[in-house]
Design a protein around this motif. Structure first.
Motif, PDB file in Angstrom:
ATOM      1  N   ALA A  63       0.319  -0.619  -7.989  1.00  0.00           N
ATOM      2  CA  ALA A  63      -0.385   0.306  -7.102  1.00  0.00           C
ATOM      3  C   ALA A  63      -0.683   1.609  -7.835  1.00  0.00           C
ATOM      4  N   VAL A 201      -5.088  -1.166  -6.042  1.00  0.00           N
ATOM      5  CA  VAL A 201      -4.260  -2.089  -6.821  1.00  0.00           C
ATOM      6  C   VAL A 201      -5.181  -2.855  -7.761  1.00  0.00           C
ATOM      7  N   ASN A 257      -3.351   2.124   3.802  1.00  0.00           N
ATOM      8  CA  ASN A 257      -2.018   2.716   3.620  1.00  0.00           C
ATOM      9  C   ASN A 257      -1.879   3.947   4.514  1.00  0.00           C
ATOM     10  N   LEU A 262       3.152   2.604   0.884  1.00  0.00           N
ATOM     11  CA  LEU A 262       2.975   2.171  -0.497  1.00  0.00           C
ATOM     12  C   LEU A 262       2.781   3.396  -1.381  1.00  0.00           C
TER      13      LEU A 262
END
Length: 350
Positions: A63, A201, A257, A262
């Motif tokens: 990430a 990502v 998110n 994350l």
């Protein structure tokens, strides 16, 4: 000359084993403890059913923030005020740190006074020129002085502004790396700022799957930090080149998110859905492979029927059947070792 014997010890052993196996296969234990001819076999059955088959490509990715920057000073100066806390969410343009600016503020005030005085002198000369008491050259010289002072003032204001450090975009700050009164220099990290909603990502996909990749395609991210949780997102972009060493293409996914769960640097297992098909599936335990063929036992009129099938893709515990069965067919999923073609069966549905 002696007569040749056709019975060797090995032959006798084979015959005995065949008799024992046949006895155990065709006979079962009765309630008194004896053996009786075997009747209907007790098996567990299930129906062939249509299920969703998700063709998934898996990969590992790290990430990273959508935007990320180290907050640093542009000049050497001591810290006068700190306007943020560790881990705080800030808006674009929000002031984070004020450096000592006494000298710069004095310089700005001095130039503002000089500019105002020069402007007054220019206005006076223009009034005198209307009475022919001032020449055109005197006015032009004064106009130059006004413009020069104005430019110096802009430079001074710019230097004064450099002593205030602002957030370049909306995001979340990291830990504070300075204290009030500390001397900071260009390159010293005051804090970090990351925009992680959504979070990106990057992960590699074999070039074999390139034709099935498209921007906007659904992806799922899984993290060991959140067992059982799925984070949904989509493909944001595809690399313009295939890596000639690994023969893979880099895919960038954008993962929602909103709760900031994350964080940049986390290892995520990515699942990319190529397609979702509705196909006929049976439990894996029902399929019996023999050489290059596969078959199952279906149940027709309470008897087992050996049925040849063609298998396709697999999921954990399930097998796709492309031919040989229809939806709703009853098949044996447990107890196939006790079943043979045509044998009566007692079926318990799973």
């Amino acid at each position: 000359m002696s007569k040749r014997s056709y019975f060797t010890p090995l032959t006798v052993v084979a015959v005995v084993m065949a008799v024992v196996v046949g006895y155990l296969f065709f006979y079962e234990e009765d309630p008194t403890g004896g053996m009786r001819p075997q009747g209907a076999a007790n098996v567990v059955g299930a129906r062939a059913e249509m299920m969703e088959f998700r063709d998934i490509i898996e990969g590992l990715g790290t990430a990273q923030a959508r935007e990320s920057v180290d907050i640093m000073a542009r000049v050497s100066q001591t810290v006068r005020e700190i306007h943020f806390s560790d881990g705080e969410d800030v808006e674009e343009g929000q002031r984070l740190v004020s450096l000592n600016n006494r000298e710069e503020r004095a310089r700005v005030q001095e130039l503002e006074f000089r500019l105002a005085d020069s402007q007054r002198q220019l206005n006076r000369l223009r009034e005198l020129a209307q009475e022919n008491a001032a020449s055109r050259s005197m006015i032009e010289e004064q106009e130059v002085r006004v413009e020069q002072t104005s430019a110096e003032l802009e430079v001074a204001r710019s230097r004064l502004e450099e002593l205030n450090i602002y957030a370049p975009f909306t995001g979340r700050l990291g830990t504070r790396g300075v204290s009030v009164g500390q001397l900071v220099r260009p390159g010293d990290i005051i804090s970090t700022l990351d925009d992680i909603s959504p979070i990106f990502v990057d992960f590699a996909v074999p070039e074999l799957y390139l034709p099935s990749l498209a921007v906007g395609q659904r992806v799922i991210a899984l993290s060991a930090a959140y067992p059982g949780r799925e984070f949904e997102g989509q493909i944001a972009s595809l690399a313009s080149r295939v890596d000639p060493v690994t023969r893979s293409i880099m895919v960038r996914a954008s993962i929602a998110n909103d709760n900031m769960e994350l964080r940049p640097g986390m290892l995520l297992r990515m699942q990319l859905e190529r397609s979702v098909d509705l196909t006929l599936m049976v439990p894996e335990s029902a399929v019996i492979p023999i050489r290059n063929e596969h078959f199952v036992y279906t149940v027709d009129d309470e008897r087992a029927v050996r049925t040849t099938v063609t298998v396709g893709r697999r999921l954990p515990g399930w097998v796709e059947i492309t031919s040989g069965l229809d939806e709703g067919d009853l098949i044996v999923v447990e107890g196939t070792i006790r079943v043979r073609d045509g044998l009566p069966v007692n079926v318990t549905l799973r």
